[in-house]
Scaffold this motif. Structure first.
Motif, mmCIF file in Angstrom:
data_model
loop_
_atom_site.group_PDB
_atom_site.id
_atom_site.type_symbol
_atom_site.label_atom_id
_atom_site.label_comp_id
_atom_site.label_asym_id
_atom_site.label_seq_id
_atom_site.Cartn_x
_atom_site.Cartn_y
_atom_site.Cartn_z
ATOM 1 N N ALA A 96 27.433 45.331 44.104
ATOM 2 C CA ALA A 96 28.795 44.905 44.130
ATOM 3 C C ALA A 96 29.583 43.307 43.704
ATOM 4 O O ALA A 96 29.223 42.703 43.278
ATOM 5 N N ILE A 97 30.651 43.717 43.299
ATOM 6 C CA ILE A 97 31.879 42.038 42.383
ATOM 7 C C ILE A 97 33.014 42.169 43.580
ATOM 8 O O ILE A 97 33.131 43.412 44.370
ATOM 9 N N ALA A 98 33.144 41.222 43.821
ATOM 10 C CA ALA A 98 33.611 40.019 45.173
ATOM 11 C C ALA A 98 34.772 40.296 44.014
ATOM 12 O O ALA A 98 34.593 39.386 43.188
ATOM 13 N N TYR A 99 36.433 39.917 45.000
ATOM 14 C CA TYR A 99 37.303 39.158 44.219
ATOM 15 C C TYR A 99 38.380 38.761 44.565
ATOM 16 O O TYR A 99 38.582 38.988 46.411
ATOM 17 N N PRO A 100 38.366 36.950 44.200
ATOM 18 C CA PRO A 100 39.261 37.043 44.931
ATOM 19 C C PRO A 100 41.040 36.665 44.796
ATOM 20 O O PRO A 100 41.237 37.989 44.196
ATOM 21 N N VAL A 101 41.773 36.299 45.682
ATOM 22 C CA VAL A 101 42.864 36.639 45.971
ATOM 23 C C VAL A 101 43.572 36.171 44.199
ATOM 24 O O VAL A 101 43.384 35.715 43.967
ATOM 25 N N PRO A 102 44.508 37.210 44.748
ATOM 26 C CA PRO A 102 44.470 37.453 42.383
ATOM 27 C C PRO A 102 46.511 36.608 42.861
ATOM 28 O O PRO A 102 47.126 36.553 44.019
ATOM 29 N N LYS A 103 46.752 36.572 41.608
ATOM 30 C CA LYS A 103 48.854 36.409 42.087
ATOM 31 C C LYS A 103 49.387 38.189 41.294
ATOM 32 O O LYS A 103 48.210 38.428 40.799
ATOM 33 N N HIS A 104 50.682 37.569 41.832
ATOM 34 C CA HIS A 104 51.344 38.944 41.304
ATOM 35 C C HIS A 104 52.280 38.536 40.026
ATOM 36 O O HIS A 104 52.799 37.576 40.325
ATOM 37 N N PHE A 105 52.780 39.362 39.168
ATOM 38 C CA PHE A 105 53.178 38.399 38.073
ATOM 39 C C PHE A 105 53.931 39.166 37.105
ATOM 40 O O PHE A 105 53.630 40.419 37.301
ATOM 41 N N PHE A 106 55.823 39.338 37.245
ATOM 42 C CA PHE A 106 55.944 39.867 35.387
ATOM 43 C C PHE A 106 56.497 39.602 35.339
ATOM 44 O O PHE A 106 57.227 38.295 35.045
ATOM 45 N N LYS A 107 56.672 39.931 34.393
ATOM 46 C CA LYS A 107 57.127 39.920 33.203
ATOM 47 C C LYS A 107 58.257 40.940 31.977
ATOM 48 O O LYS A 107 57.303 42.095 31.903
ATOM 49 N N GLY A 108 59.411 41.233 32.724
ATOM 50 C CA GLY A 108 60.028 42.651 32.076
ATOM 51 C C GLY A 108 59.534 43.345 33.249
ATOM 52 O O GLY A 108 59.411 43.434 34.081
ATOM 53 N N ALA A 109 58.930 44.666 32.245
ATOM 54 C CA ALA A 109 58.584 46.071 32.977
ATOM 55 C C ALA A 109 56.539 45.830 32.991
ATOM 56 O O ALA A 109 56.450 46.766 33.613
#
Length: 283
Positions: A96-109
């Motif tokens: 298994a691979i576990a993933y820390p909490v990410p961020k949400h990014f918006f750049k145009g579309a």
């Protein structure tokens, strides 16, 4: 927004991925591999010796350079998730691979679900036999700024006896575990979920922790992951009532002939400084 893991950045990666395959092995006779370097950052493998049952605690450390990002497990409409392959001759399997909490990014579309700072992905491995272990791992990530650069490296690691103490590696792994989203709890959970008959919206009822997104404040960030390559983030009509939050998530297009029956999706909810991840089961 419905996010499908494809787009112009992905096409760029596909075009130049053959170049990335030329990256040599980065090996070490220790519990940390050497760093593999790329224009946008660096990465290495960290691991501890197998326990009595052959289980290995490990992690892939990724350090993007300032201004660069690397991706979460469902990266958005223009990226690719991390990929790790262990050579069969290692006698080690990736569980298994576990993933820390990410961020949400918006750049145009373009919408990205990613990391813009050093991140460590915990890995669960199993060694098939006894004795010394050598891990040969091929890691492939997208690391992006204005464009995406494919980053592939073969990382080799020889593990010493389990009786030795490795405080630096232990600290790295513990810090990575601390950044993972937590399981549901009494004060932070999805209490109900339902897919609309036309499969266009997913209704969620949540209980949110005190001190998070209260009434009149920003809604929590919600990332629903469905079939592989799909993530859904667009909220419709979110309403906070005390500790409860009711919202519809726009689903939009699913794979042709996709059958919801018996499927399990995941949802990540980020509310202030806390994050919770759980499974959504569909009958």
């Amino acid at each position: 927004m419905m996010i499908i893991s494809s787009g112009p950045r992905r096409l760029l990666i596909a075009v130049v991925s053959a170049v990335a395959a030329l990256v040599p092995f980065y090996s070490a006779h220790a519990e940390m591999s050497a760093w593999a370097d790329n224009e946008g950052g660096r990465m290495r493998l960290v691991a501890l010796a197998p326990d009595a049952g052959g289980k290995i605690r490990a992690a892939l450390q990724i350090e993007p350079k300032p201004g660069w990002i690397t991706y979460w497990k469902e990266p958005g409409n223009s990226g690719i998730p991390p990929q790790i392959t262990i050579a069969a001759e290692s006698g080690v399997t990736l569980d298994a691979i576990a993933y820390p909490v990410p961020k949400h990014f918006f750049k145009g579309a373009i919408e990205d679900i990613a990391y813009d700072a050093p991140v460590t992905l915990p890995l669960s491995l199993t060694a098939a036999g006894k004795g010394p272990v050598t891990i040969d791992a091929a890691a492939f990530i997208g690391i992006c700024k204005d464009i995406c650069i494919p980053f592939q490296a073969n990382l080799q690691l020889k593990l010493g006896p389990a009786i030795q103490s490795h405080p630096q590696e232990e600290a790295i792994l513990q810090a990575a575990d601390a950044r993972l989203p937590k399981p549901p709890s009494q004060d932070f959970d999805v209490t109900a979920h339902a897919m609309s008959p036309d499969r266009k919206t997913l209704s969620l009822d949540l209980v949110l922790p005190d001190g998070g997104a209260g009434e009149g404040k920003a809604a929590p960030d919600i990332i629903v992951t469905g079939p592989s390559g799909y993530a859904f983030t667009k909220q419709i009509g979110g309403k906070r009532d005390g500790a409860t939050f009711k919202v519809d998530i726009s689903i939009g297009k699913l794979p042709k002939d996709y059958d919801m029956a018996g499927k399990q999706w995941s949802v990540l909810v980020i509310d202030g400084e806390r994050a919770m991840e759980t499974t959504l089961a569909f009958q």
